[in-house]
Design a protein around this motif. Structure first.
Motif, PDB file in Angstrom:
ATOM      1  N   ASP A  91      -5.483   0.580  10.485  1.00 22.03           N
ATOM      2  CA  ASP A  91      -4.597   0.838  11.723  1.00 22.03           C
ATOM      3  C   ASP A  91      -4.047  -0.835  12.191  1.00 22.03           C
ATOM      4  O   ASP A  91      -5.068  -1.383  12.476  1.00 22.03           O
ATOM      5  N   GLY A  92      -2.960  -0.759  12.648  1.00 22.61           N
ATOM      6  CA  GLY A  92      -2.427  -1.886  13.300  1.00 22.61           C
ATOM      7  C   GLY A  92      -1.838  -1.776  14.455  1.00 22.61           C
ATOM      8  O   GLY A  92      -0.878  -0.891  14.719  1.00 22.61           O
ATOM      9  N   GLY A  93      -1.791  -2.819  15.300  1.00 27.57           N
ATOM     10  CA  GLY A  93      -0.994  -2.773  16.500  1.00 27.57           C
ATOM     11  C   GLY A  93      -0.452  -4.229  16.606  1.00 27.57           C
ATOM     12  O   GLY A  93      -1.071  -5.291  16.957  1.00 27.57           O
ATOM     13  N   THR A 104       2.579 -14.023  18.571  1.00 27.39           N
ATOM     14  CA  THR A 104       2.329 -12.527  18.265  1.00 27.39           C
ATOM     15  C   THR A 104       1.037 -12.362  17.503  1.00 27.39           C
ATOM     16  O   THR A 104       0.575 -13.008  16.603  1.00 27.39           O
ATOM     17  N   ARG A 105       0.248 -11.176  17.912  1.00 29.11           N
ATOM     18  CA  ARG A 105      -0.931 -11.047  17.470  1.00 29.11           C
ATOM     19  C   ARG A 105      -0.608  -9.667  16.599  1.00 29.11           C
ATOM     20  O   ARG A 105      -0.102  -8.718  16.989  1.00 29.11           O
ATOM     21  N   LEU A 106      -1.646  -9.172  15.616  1.00 28.80           N
ATOM     22  CA  LEU A 106      -1.768  -8.201  14.741  1.00 28.80           C
ATOM     23  C   LEU A 106      -3.251  -7.564  14.813  1.00 28.80           C
ATOM     24  O   LEU A 106      -4.045  -8.107  14.409  1.00 28.80           O
ATOM     25  N   TYR A 107      -3.296  -6.520  15.727  1.00 28.35           N
ATOM     26  CA  TYR A 107      -4.665  -6.225  15.961  1.00 28.35           C
ATOM     27  C   TYR A 107      -5.067  -5.024  14.671  1.00 28.35           C
ATOM     28  O   TYR A 107      -4.211  -4.340  14.492  1.00 28.35           O
ATOM     29  N   LEU A 108      -6.067  -5.148  14.152  1.00 28.29           N
ATOM     30  CA  LEU A 108      -6.431  -4.359  13.343  1.00 28.29           C
ATOM     31  C   LEU A 108      -7.714  -3.499  13.471  1.00 28.29           C
ATOM     32  O   LEU A 108      -8.772  -4.104  13.874  1.00 28.29           O
ATOM     33  N   SER A 109      -7.769  -2.321  12.986  1.00 27.79           N
ATOM     34  CA  SER A 109      -9.031  -1.456  12.951  1.00 27.79           C
ATOM     35  C   SER A 109      -9.045  -0.561  11.870  1.00 27.79           C
ATOM     36  O   SER A 109      -7.933  -0.252  11.071  1.00 27.79           O
ATOM     37  N   GLY A 110     -10.186   0.063  11.553  1.00 23.72           N
ATOM     38  CA  GLY A 110     -10.393   0.947  10.384  1.00 23.72           C
ATOM     39  C   GLY A 110     -11.452   0.680   9.338  1.00 23.72           C
ATOM     40  O   GLY A 110     -12.179  -0.044   9.718  1.00 23.72           O
ATOM     41  N   PRO A 111     -11.144   1.065   8.256  1.00 22.69           N
ATOM     42  CA  PRO A 111     -12.359   0.685   6.969  1.00 22.69           C
ATOM     43  C   PRO A 111     -12.557  -0.829   7.009  1.00 22.69           C
ATOM     44  O   PRO A 111     -11.399  -1.524   6.658  1.00 22.69           O
ATOM     45  N   ALA A 112     -13.760  -1.137   7.039  1.00 23.92           N
ATOM     46  CA  ALA A 112     -14.063  -2.683   7.120  1.00 23.92           C
ATOM     47  C   ALA A 112     -13.384  -3.435   5.843  1.00 23.92           C
ATOM     48  O   ALA A 112     -12.814  -4.582   5.939  1.00 23.92           O
ATOM     49  N   ALA A 113     -13.475  -2.847   4.604  1.00 30.40           N
ATOM     50  CA  ALA A 113     -13.015  -3.762   3.357  1.00 30.40           C
ATOM     51  C   ALA A 113     -11.339  -3.861   3.442  1.00 30.40           C
ATOM     52  O   ALA A 113     -11.051  -4.993   3.428  1.00 30.40           O
ATOM     53  N   PRO A 143      -3.950 -12.540  13.019  1.00 28.95           N
ATOM     54  CA  PRO A 143      -4.807 -11.124  12.870  1.00 28.95           C
ATOM     55  C   PRO A 143      -6.145 -10.952  14.002  1.00 28.95           C
ATOM     56  O   PRO A 143      -6.689 -12.197  14.074  1.00 28.95           O
ATOM     57  N   VAL A 144      -6.187 -10.139  14.524  1.00 28.00           N
ATOM     58  CA  VAL A 144      -7.404  -9.864  15.295  1.00 28.00           C
ATOM     59  C   VAL A 144      -8.085  -8.596  15.105  1.00 28.00           C
ATOM     60  O   VAL A 144      -7.525  -7.492  15.082  1.00 28.00           O
ATOM     61  N   VAL A 145      -9.312  -8.770  14.713  1.00 26.78           N
ATOM     62  CA  VAL A 145     -10.110  -7.559  14.135  1.00 26.78           C
ATOM     63  C   VAL A 145     -10.794  -6.816  15.331  1.00 26.78           C
ATOM     64  O   VAL A 145     -11.476  -7.684  16.071  1.00 26.78           O
ATOM     65  N   ALA A 196       1.426  -0.193  11.143  1.00 28.21           N
ATOM     66  CA  ALA A 196       1.455  -1.193  12.283  1.00 28.21           C
ATOM     67  C   ALA A 196       2.475  -0.438  13.486  1.00 28.21           C
ATOM     68  O   ALA A 196       3.305  -1.539  13.856  1.00 28.21           O
ATOM     69  N   ASN A 197       2.728   0.686  13.509  1.00 26.19           N
ATOM     70  CA  ASN A 197       3.782   1.045  14.399  1.00 26.19           C
ATOM     71  C   ASN A 197       3.102   1.462  15.834  1.00 26.19           C
ATOM     72  O   ASN A 197       1.764   1.731  15.977  1.00 26.19           O
ATOM     73  N   ALA A 198       3.929   1.552  16.801  1.00 25.09           N
ATOM     74  CA  ALA A 198       3.497   2.137  18.116  1.00 25.09           C
ATOM     75  C   ALA A 198       3.251   3.169  18.140  1.00 25.09           C
ATOM     76  O   ALA A 198       4.075   3.984  18.898  1.00 25.09           O
ATOM     77  N   ILE A 199       2.179   3.916  17.637  1.00 28.70           N
ATOM     78  CA  ILE A 199       2.007   5.180  17.567  1.00 28.70           C
ATOM     79  C   ILE A 199       0.678   5.580  18.235  1.00 28.70           C
ATOM     80  O   ILE A 199      -0.071   4.741  18.552  1.00 28.70           O
ATOM     81  N   SER A 200       0.576   6.946  18.749  1.00 24.95           N
ATOM     82  CA  SER A 200      -0.813   7.384  19.402  1.00 24.95           C
ATOM     83  C   SER A 200      -1.881   7.307  18.537  1.00 24.95           C
ATOM     84  O   SER A 200      -1.560   7.434  17.325  1.00 24.95           O
ATOM     85  N   PRO A 201      -3.164   7.153  18.938  1.00 22.87           N
ATOM     86  CA  PRO A 201      -4.245   7.089  18.316  1.00 22.87           C
ATOM     87  C   PRO A 201      -4.232   8.487  17.387  1.00 22.87           C
ATOM     88  O   PRO A 201      -4.503   8.450  16.062  1.00 22.87           O
ATOM     89  N   ARG A 202      -3.829   9.638  17.844  1.00 25.97           N
ATOM     90  CA  ARG A 202      -3.951  10.987  17.126  1.00 25.97           C
ATOM     91  C   ARG A 202      -2.998  10.726  15.864  1.00 25.97           C
ATOM     92  O   ARG A 202      -3.199  11.166  15.022  1.00 25.97           O
ATOM     93  N   HIS A 203      -1.750  10.218  16.186  1.00 23.54           N
ATOM     94  CA  HIS A 203      -0.863  10.014  14.982  1.00 23.54           C
ATOM     95  C   HIS A 203      -1.431   9.012  14.127  1.00 23.54           C
ATOM     96  O   HIS A 203      -1.106   9.141  12.708  1.00 23.54           O
ATOM     97  N   ALA A 204      -1.826   8.001  14.302  1.00 25.05           N
ATOM     98  CA  ALA A 204      -2.657   7.267  13.408  1.00 25.05           C
ATOM     99  C   ALA A 204      -3.610   7.753  12.571  1.00 25.05           C
ATOM    100  O   ALA A 204      -3.833   7.486  11.140  1.00 25.05           O
TER     101      ALA A 204
END
Length: 278
Positions: free
Chosen positions: A112-114, A126-135, A151-153, A89-97
Motif C-alpha cells: 500500500d502506498g500514499g 514529496t514522500r511515498l508512505y509504504l505499508s503492508g508485507p515487510a519484504a 520513501p517512508v515506511v 499508490a493511489n488516493a483510495i480508501s483503506p477498504r479499497h486498498a
C-alpha cells in the motif's frame, strides 16, 4: 541485477515517479495500448520503455499503479495473475486498498502506498508512505532510496498508508474548497477585493490569502472529486460523518470541465460555484 519496474499508467504524477527511477538507472516499462498522445509524450519525456500492451508488463519484478482513484480497482483487475510486487499508490480508501490486495493477493505481493506532495521533480518535496508485507515494503523502500521521492515506511498492514494519505488530503484539499467558497460568497456581495486584501494580510500562506492557488486546484479537480469520494468512504467506515467530504466532492465536480486547463481563470471557477437554477 536491476529491478525491472512496470508503470500503470503514466499521468502527471506517475510519469514523474517513473522519471525518478529511470534517472537512477532503473528500467521502467509502460504499455501504450489505448493511451492518448499526452500520455505517450509524458512517458517519452520520463524515459519509459514502451512494451505496447499489459501482457508484456507481467514479466516485471514490480508494478506501480498510479492512476485516478476511481480507476484503481479496474487497473488492478487488468493485471490479475501478476506474480511480483504490486504497489497501489493511489488516493483510495483503506477498504479499497484491501480490495486491491484481495484481487491480486493470490499471485502478487501487494503493498500500500500514499504519495504526499507534488510530482517529485526536486528533492525534499514529496514522500511515498509504504505499508503492508515487510519484504515487499523493504524492496520498494530500497527502490526509491536516494531519489527525489522519499520513501517512508509505516508499521501496519495494507490500508495504513492509504489512511495517512487520505487524512492529510482531507485537510489539505478541503482548504481549497473552503477558500473558493469564501471568495465566491464575497464576489456575490461585492466585497471580493476587500476579502482578498484582508486574507492576504491576515492569512497570507493559505489558499484564502493566496487565491491564485485555487486556479491550480481547479485544473486538478477532476481527480480531487474522486479523492473526496474515497475520503468520504473512509470516514463513513470509521464512524465519522462523510458530509463535509461529500460537499467538497460536489464542489470539485463543478470544475470538471477545466481538467488540465492551464488557462482557467479564478473568476470562471468562482462563477461555476454559483447555484444554477433548476
Amino acid at each position: 541485477m536491476k529491478t525491472s519496474v512496470g508503470l500503470l499508467h503514466p499521468g502527471a504524477m506517475g510519469a514523474a515517479v517513473g522519471a525518478v527511477l529511470t534517472a537512477g538507472g532503473t528500467p521502467v516499462s509502460w504499455a501504450s495500448a489505448g493511451r492518448g498522445p499526452a500520455t505517450r509524450r509524458r512517458a517519452e519525456e520520463a524515459g519509459l520503455t514502451d512494451v505496447s500492451d499489459l501482457t508484456a508488463l507481467a514479466g516485471c519484478d514490480v508494478l506501480l499503479s498510479i492512476c485516478p482513484p476511481a480507476a484503481a480497482l479496474d487497473v488492478a483487475r487488468s493485471v490479475a495473475g501478476f506474480g511480483g510486487v504490486y504497489l497501489d499508490a493511489n488516493a483510495i480508501s483503506p477498504r479499497h486498498a484491501r480490495e486491491v490486495e484481495e484481487i491480486l493477493g493470490g499471485t502478487a505481493t501487494v503493498a500500500d502506498g500514499g504519495i504526499v506532495g507534488p510530482p517529485p521533480r526536486s528533492a525534499g518535496t514529496t514522500r511515498l508512505y509504504l505499508s503492508g508485507p515487510a519484504a515487499a515494503v523493504a524492496r520498494l523502500e530500497s527502490l526509491f532510496a536516494g531519489t527525489h521521492l522519499r520513501p517512508v515506511v509505516l508499521d501496519g498492514p495494507v490500508g495504513t498508508a492509504s489512511a495517512l494519505k487520505l487524512a492529510f488530503a482531507s485537510y489539505n484539499k478541503l482548504t481549497f474548497a473552503l477558500a473558493a467558497q469564501s471568495h465566491a460568497l464575497a464576489e456575490r456581495h461585492g466585497v471580493g477585493d476587500e476579502l482578498r486584501e484582508l486574507a492576504a494580510d491576515v492569512l497570507p500562506d493559505t489558499p484564502l490569502g493566496a487565491p491564485e492557488g485555487i486556479a491550480s486546484a481547479g485544473r486538478r479537480a477532476w481527480r480531487w472529486e474522486g479523492e473526496m469520494a474515497e475520503i468520504a468512504e473512509a470516514c463513513a467506515d470509521s464512524g465519522l460523518s462523510p458530509a463535509l467530504l461529500i460537499a467538497a466532492q460536489e464542489l470539485f465536480g463543478r470544475w470538471r470541465e477545466h481538467r488540465d486547463d492551464n488557462g482557467v481563470a479564478l473568476a470562471d471557477l468562482l462563477q461555476a460555484l454559483v447555484t444554477r437554477p433548476a
